[in-house]
Design a protein around this motif. Structure first.
Motif, PDB file in Angstrom:
ATOM      1  N   THR A   1      13.400 -27.891 -11.486  1.00  0.00           N
ATOM      2  CA  THR A   1      11.963 -27.620 -11.617  1.00  0.00           C
ATOM      3  C   THR A   1      11.429 -27.869 -13.018  1.00  0.00           C
ATOM      4  O   THR A   1      10.218 -28.049 -13.185  1.00  0.00           O
ATOM      5  CB  THR A   1      11.652 -26.170 -11.218  1.00  0.00           C
ATOM      6  N   LYS A  12      16.091 -26.022 -15.694  1.00  0.00           N
ATOM      7  CA  LYS A  12      15.869 -24.922 -14.763  1.00  0.00           C
ATOM      8  C   LYS A  12      16.034 -25.411 -13.324  1.00  0.00           C
ATOM      9  O   LYS A  12      15.434 -26.412 -12.940  1.00  0.00           O
ATOM     10  CB  LYS A  12      14.492 -24.308 -14.973  1.00  0.00           C
ATOM     11  N   HIS A  59      19.189 -18.883  -9.034  1.00  0.00           N
ATOM     12  CA  HIS A  59      18.297 -19.613  -9.930  1.00  0.00           C
ATOM     13  C   HIS A  59      18.974 -19.706 -11.305  1.00  0.00           C
ATOM     14  O   HIS A  59      19.510 -18.706 -11.808  1.00  0.00           O
ATOM     15  CB  HIS A  59      16.946 -18.914 -10.057  1.00  0.00           C
ATOM     16  N   GLN A  67      20.264 -14.581  -5.935  1.00  0.00           N
ATOM     17  CA  GLN A  67      19.351 -14.197  -4.865  1.00  0.00           C
ATOM     18  C   GLN A  67      20.078 -13.268  -3.891  1.00  0.00           C
ATOM     19  O   GLN A  67      20.640 -13.700  -2.888  1.00  0.00           O
ATOM     20  CB  GLN A  67      18.828 -15.439  -4.155  1.00  0.00           C
ATOM     21  N   GLU A  72      16.345 -24.167  -9.150  1.00  0.00           N
ATOM     22  CA  GLU A  72      16.084 -23.138  -8.152  1.00  0.00           C
ATOM     23  C   GLU A  72      16.966 -23.361  -6.927  1.00  0.00           C
ATOM     24  O   GLU A  72      17.172 -24.489  -6.496  1.00  0.00           O
ATOM     25  CB  GLU A  72      14.608 -23.137  -7.728  1.00  0.00           C
ATOM     26  N   ASN A  73      17.484 -22.256  -6.391  1.00  0.00           N
ATOM     27  CA  ASN A  73      18.264 -22.255  -5.144  1.00  0.00           C
ATOM     28  C   ASN A  73      19.513 -23.124  -5.234  1.00  0.00           C
ATOM     29  O   ASN A  73      19.819 -23.894  -4.324  1.00  0.00           O
ATOM     30  CB  ASN A  73      17.395 -22.696  -3.963  1.00  0.00           C
TER      31      ASN A  73
END
Length: 319
Positions: free
Chosen positions: A146, A11, A98, A63, A13-14
């Motif tokens: 993450t 996983k 993500h 996003q 993020e960003n």
């Protein structure tokens, strides 16, 4: 391919969602770059190296936000700190996404090269523990890792284990190259329009086109035209092409690295496809690898579409 490393449900993020003229998912060069960075650390630790990489996406969350009441979407951007004068700081537009993905990485070693002097199970556990600790310290496509659900190293897969692996990668889609479809369609386009360019043929796969049709009563209706080929087809950035001579290190003042030769490049685009892992018969067909042939710096995938009929393929999936 001597062995494989599976990083399951990684996983991020960003991560960077913009790849040249395309957006929505990181370029394949990001994942090969991540594999290369991981391989360098593995070589320092145990003298082992990694090769190609396959990408399986389980979910993506772009996003973005709607622009007013229209269907148009814009990227959700972050606010930079104010300047010394108290004014809004300028910024470049950044697309972020993500990701929940799995990476199947080619290993250039077998069981004989594993670290440790104990039993094979202990050596495999040492290697998997090292990956569990090292992977979260890296960045992937500029994003932060993450979570990592599972690390699994395996030397070989028999038919039963391969089937089990394919099922464990569901639900998800593997990204492969379909330059063969693009080339075939372009050859047909040239016969109808000799001045047609390869970019025009690529746009035929990724744009929605409508054509007006008039019936016997004179009524006109708009009908959507079918794309040149079926499937989950997407534009894909697959590397770079050099557009300048190779300059000596330090001869370009604005370059970040003054110790490496410098070359101006432009992006190369092709056609990609998201395919379900249960349709894959050979893991090697999923792997992306680097290929350098002056002036091209490519991420290459040798996927070949299976020749099974729909009924046969569905039967294999259900059984």
């Amino acid at each position: 391919m001597k062995s494989t490393l599976l990083l399951r449900h990684l996983k991020v993020e960003n991560a960077n969602a913009i790849s040249g003229l395309t957006y929505g998912f990181p370029a394949i060069s990001h994942f090969l770059g991540f594999t290369h960075a991981l391989s360098r650390r593995l070589e320092q630790a145990y003298g082992l190296t990694l090769g190609g990489c396959a990408v399986i996406a389980h979910s993506t969350e772009l996003q973005s936000q709607p622009l007013g009441n229209r269907r148009e979407q814009v990227f959700a951007l972050t606010r930079n700190p104010l300047t010394k004068e108290g004014k809004t700081a300028p910024f470049n537009e950044e697309g972020r996404v993500h990701l929940d993905i799995s990476l199947l990485i080619e290993c250039d070693f077998n069981a004989d090269g594993l670290p440790g002097v104990g039993a094979l199970d202990q050596s495999v556990q040492i290697l998997q523990t090292w990956f569990e600790r090292t992977v979260p310290t890296l960045r992937l496509a500029g994003g932060t890792i993450t979570a990592l659900e599972q690390v699994q190293w395996r030397e070989c897969y028999d038919e039963t284990e391969l089937r089990r692996l394919r099922m464990r990668l569901l639900p998800g889609f593997a990204l492969v190259c379909r330059h063969d479809l693009l080339t075939e369609h372009h050859q047909q386009s040239i016969k109808m329009e000799p001045e047609s360019e390869l970019l025009d043929s690529l746009l035929d796969f990724v744009t929605l086109r409508h054509q007006a049709q008039q019936d016997d009563t004179g009524a006109v209706s708009w009908q959507q035209l079918a794309k040149p080929a079926p499937g989950y087809l997407v534009p894909l950035a697959v590397g770079y092409q050099g557009i300048s001579p190779l300059y000596e290190p330090g001869s370009i003042p604005s370059s970040r690295d003054q110790e490496t030769p410098f070359l101006f490049v432009e992006s190369i685009y092709s056609l990609g496809q998201w395919v379900s892992p249960h349709r894959i018969q050979d893991l090697d067909s999923l792997l992306w690898r680097y290929r350098h042939q002056e002036p091209y710096y490519l991420c290459e995938n040798l996927y070949v579409a299976p020749s099974l009929s729909v009924e046969e393929d569905d039967e294999e999936f259900i059984s």
